[in-house]
Design a protein around this motif. Structure first.
Motif, PDB file in Angstrom:
ATOM      1  N   UNK A 137      -9.586   8.937  19.679  1.00  0.00           N
ATOM      2  CA  UNK A 137      -9.303   8.643  18.262  1.00  0.00           C
ATOM      3  C   UNK A 137      -8.031   7.840  18.106  1.00  0.00           C
ATOM      4  N   UNK A 138      -7.980   7.118  16.990  1.00  0.00           N
ATOM      5  CA  UNK A 138      -6.700   6.586  16.522  1.00  0.00           C
ATOM      6  C   UNK A 138      -6.099   7.731  15.710  1.00  0.00           C
ATOM      7  N   UNK A 139      -4.853   8.175  16.042  1.00  0.00           N
ATOM      8  CA  UNK A 139      -4.299   9.323  15.305  1.00  0.00           C
ATOM      9  C   UNK A 139      -4.411   9.108  13.791  1.00  0.00           C
ATOM     10  N   UNK A 140      -4.686  10.196  13.076  1.00  0.00           N
ATOM     11  CA  UNK A 140      -4.822  10.168  11.616  1.00  0.00           C
ATOM     12  C   UNK A 140      -3.652   9.401  11.006  1.00  0.00           C
ATOM     13  N   UNK A 141      -3.972   8.432  10.136  1.00  0.00           N
ATOM     14  CA  UNK A 141      -2.890   7.624   9.577  1.00  0.00           C
ATOM     15  C   UNK A 141      -3.194   7.204   8.147  1.00  0.00           C
ATOM     16  N   UNK A 142      -2.135   6.826   7.452  1.00  0.00           N
ATOM     17  CA  UNK A 142      -2.295   6.254   6.115  1.00  0.00           C
ATOM     18  C   UNK A 142      -1.778   4.830   6.166  1.00  0.00           C
ATOM     19  N   UNK A 143      -1.913   4.116   5.062  1.00  0.00           N
ATOM     20  CA  UNK A 143      -1.491   2.714   5.020  1.00  0.00           C
ATOM     21  C   UNK A 143      -0.546   2.490   3.862  1.00  0.00           C
ATOM     22  N   UNK A 144       0.360   1.570   4.046  1.00  0.00           N
ATOM     23  CA  UNK A 144       1.189   1.180   2.897  1.00  0.00           C
ATOM     24  C   UNK A 144       0.534   0.003   2.189  1.00  0.00           C
ATOM     25  N   UNK A 145      -0.394  -0.676   2.902  1.00  0.00           N
ATOM     26  CA  UNK A 145      -1.050  -1.841   2.321  1.00  0.00           C
ATOM     27  C   UNK A 145      -2.536  -1.797   2.597  1.00  0.00           C
ATOM     28  N   UNK A 146      -3.098  -2.962   2.903  1.00  0.00           N
ATOM     29  CA  UNK A 146      -4.536  -3.077   3.129  1.00  0.00           C
ATOM     30  C   UNK A 146      -4.811  -3.173   4.622  1.00  0.00           C
ATOM     31  N   UNK A 196       2.723  -1.889   7.905  1.00  0.00           N
ATOM     32  CA  UNK A 196       2.480  -1.009   9.054  1.00  0.00           C
ATOM     33  C   UNK A 196       1.701   0.246   8.657  1.00  0.00           C
ATOM     34  N   UNK A 197       0.893   0.769   9.582  1.00  0.00           N
ATOM     35  CA  UNK A 197       0.239   2.054   9.325  1.00  0.00           C
ATOM     36  C   UNK A 197       1.275   3.161   9.554  1.00  0.00           C
ATOM     37  N   UNK A 202       2.471  15.365  13.528  1.00  0.00           N
ATOM     38  CA  UNK A 202       3.921  15.455  13.724  1.00  0.00           C
ATOM     39  C   UNK A 202       4.356  14.800  15.027  1.00  0.00           C
ATOM     40  N   UNK A 203       3.510  14.924  16.091  1.00  0.00           N
ATOM     41  CA  UNK A 203       3.941  14.399  17.387  1.00  0.00           C
ATOM     42  C   UNK A 203       3.869  12.875  17.462  1.00  0.00           C
ATOM     43  N   UNK A 204       3.237  12.241  16.461  1.00  0.00           N
ATOM     44  CA  UNK A 204       3.222  10.773  16.431  1.00  0.00           C
ATOM     45  C   UNK A 204       4.208  10.216  15.410  1.00  0.00           C
ATOM     46  N   UNK A 205       4.777  11.128  14.604  1.00  0.00           N
ATOM     47  CA  UNK A 205       5.662  10.631  13.544  1.00  0.00           C
ATOM     48  C   UNK A 205       6.880   9.932  14.115  1.00  0.00           C
ATOM     49  N   UNK A 208       6.550   6.280  14.045  1.00  0.00           N
ATOM     50  CA  UNK A 208       6.476   5.528  12.784  1.00  0.00           C
ATOM     51  C   UNK A 208       7.590   4.488  12.599  1.00  0.00           C
ATOM     52  N   UNK A 209       8.856   4.869  12.901  1.00  0.00           N
ATOM     53  CA  UNK A 209       9.904   3.854  12.683  1.00  0.00           C
ATOM     54  C   UNK A 209       9.722   2.625  13.572  1.00  0.00           C
ATOM     55  N   UNK A 210       8.966   2.772  14.661  1.00  0.00           N
ATOM     56  CA  UNK A 210       8.803   1.649  15.593  1.00  0.00           C
ATOM     57  C   UNK A 210       7.569   0.813  15.285  1.00  0.00           C
TER      58      UNK A 210
END
Ligand SMILES: [Zn+2]
Length: 216
Positions: A137-146, A196-197, A202-205, A208-210
């Protein structure tokens, strides 16, 4: 068999050549697999050409003309391949279609997911290939855009459906999902992002900054 298509707004923008290059490339790849949308685009282009022919020239006052003339010496704007190039697909798309995926520079996100970013010349959208191992899987994520997604090989599913080769999806800022490859084959898909997605687990958070957008 392709069952998920770009909506009419995207096809119309594509047909008129006004879609950003990276999104346009994703649509071109969809048209490679989908004769239905290809016919729609051809019809839209014919319609656009007819409308253009019936336009009446408007009276233009001198100040507008001066303004136009003053800009003629400006540097030419970036031009994007328009949809006229469907049949002579962009080099990028040809390369994707030949499947030389091993020549790309893949970054490993986890043991099931690798990402290779490609340069399209679009300064505002990241265009990347995602290689998801069978069952991964691609770890569960949200988007800021499209996020535009197009399946090149294999298939994946998320909370809303199953997607096969050629299928096209668009996700917006409020959508959260966990794409998972089928258990029988690896899945390779195109992802086009304008922001960016953000991973949810928690272990992938920490990542996020990268996760900066790498466009152009
Ligand atoms: Zn289609």
């Amino acid at each position: 068999m392709v069952t998920h298509h770009p909506d009419m707004r995207l096809l119309t923008e594509f047909a008129s050549g006004s879609l950003p290059l990276a999104q346009s490339a994703a649509i071109s790849v969809h048209l490679h697999f989908c004769s239905h949308c290809k016919r729609q685009v051809n019809a839209l282009q014919d319609m656009g050409a007819e409308m253009f022919d019936t336009l009446q020239p408007a009276d233009v006052d001198d100040s507008l003309l001066d303004n136009v003339l003053a800009h003629l010496d400006d540097e030419a704007p970036l031009t994007y391949a328009s949809s006229a190039a469907i049949d002579e697909s962009p080099v990028l798309v040809q390369r994707l279609m030949t499947g030389d995926y091993k020549d790309l520079k893949w970054s490993r996100i986890n043991k099931a997911l690798q990402i290779a970013r490609l340069r399209t010349g679009d300064p505002e959208h990241e265009f990347a290939l995602y290689h998801i191992k069978a069952g991964g899987s691609i770890p569960c994520h949200s988007h800021k855009g499209t996020e535009l997604t197009l399946v090149l090989e294999g298939s994946f599913s998320d909370e809303e459906g199953v997607y096969h080769q050629g299928d096209f999806l668009m996700r917006d800022a409020e959508d959260v999902h966990t794409p998972t490859a089928s258990r029988t084959a690896d899945c390779i898909c195109i992802g086009v992002l304008d922001a960016p997605i953000r991973f949810k687990p928690w272990n992938y958070r920490l990542l996020n900054p990268f996760l900066q957008l790498q466009a152009s």
